[in-house]
Design an enzyme around this catalytic site. Structure first.
Site: not given
Ligand code: 13P
Length: 247
Positions: A96, A165
């Site tokens: 992450h 992400e």
């Molecule tokens: P948000 O949905 O709060 O933007 O976060 C995404 C995230 O980092 C999930 O791992």
């Protein structure tokens, strides 16, 4: 099969299990329930009790991270994939951006993936470019590096899910355009196919996913699901995402 994964980050105390119970209750009655799988990743301290409670239920409990060594070691506060497995975790996030920014290197991530898979944990491997990289049109080269420096042909691809992400989208309410996202997901799948020499690897999207934005994403058929941060801390918001996705 689609995935709706709720990453709680630094959120949750024992009574927060009620949020997952409500989500589970919705799932049991949902006519679309066979089409998707729900995974929630609470903090380490809640993994054991939550995993026990949901052991024979459909919702899976996973970890947000793991240490890059297996079994036991002398690293203070570290939790290995073996330890996660022993308390009932079914999967773990790896890479992450929160953890990359705290110093996770590709070599560390490779070890994390390797040991997690060895302990039969499913891995949700997170990748994504930052705002400057996007501005400089470096998204694809960044993603390629993040993937090829960590994932190896010998890894059990059936237990790896990649979550795209974009860092600039996490917690900001900003989301990629439909075209951008479609192209990027297709690109990631292309890279994964090159590594694994095989068809259709699962790729999720994460970053400001909520009941509204999911309406835009649901038309992108290449997306295999979502990694949800903020909106996973409320049963209603999380359920709204699933409802709107299948509406
Ligand atoms: P948000 O949905 O709060 O933007 O976060 C995404 C995230 O980092 C999930 O791992």
């Amino acid at each position: 099969m689609k995935y709706f994964i709720g990453n709680w980050k630094m959120f949750g105390v024992p009574k927060s299990i009620n949020i997952i119970k409500k989500i589970n209750f919705f799932h049991l009655k949902d006519k679309n329930r066979k089409k998707y799988r729900i995974i929630i990743t609470p903090p380490y301290i809640l993994l054991e009790t939550f995993s026990k409670y949901f052991k024979n239920k459909k919702i899976l409990i996973g970890s947000q991270n793991c240490y890059q060594k297996d079994h036991f070691s002398s690293n203070t506060a570290a939790i290995s994939p073996y330890m996660l497995k022993s308390v009932g975790a079914k999967c773990t996030l790896v890479g992450h951006s929160d953890n990359r920014s705290e110093g996770d290197t590709n070599q560390m991530l490779k070890n994390k993936v390797n040991f997690a898979l060895k302990n039969n944990l499913k891995v949700v491997f997170c990748v994504g470019e930052n705002k400057i990289e996007k501005k400089n049109k470096k998204t694809f080269s960044v993603l390629k590096k993040q993937i090829t420096k960590v994932l190896e042909k010998k890894f059990n691809k059936d237990n790896i899910i990649v979550a795209y992400e974009p860092i600039w989208s996490i917690g900001t309410g900003k989301i990629p355009t439909k075209n951008e996202l479609e192209e990027t997901i297709i690109y990631i799948k292309k890279i994964l196919k090159q590594i694994y020499k095989k068809k259709n690897p699962a790729v999720l999207y994460g970053g400001s996913v909520d009941g509204n934005s999911v309406k835009i994403f649901k038309d992108i058929k290449e997306i295999d699901g979502f990694l949800i941060g903020g909106a996973s801390k409320s049963s209603k918001k999380f359920i709204d995402i699933i409802k709107n996705y299948y509406r």
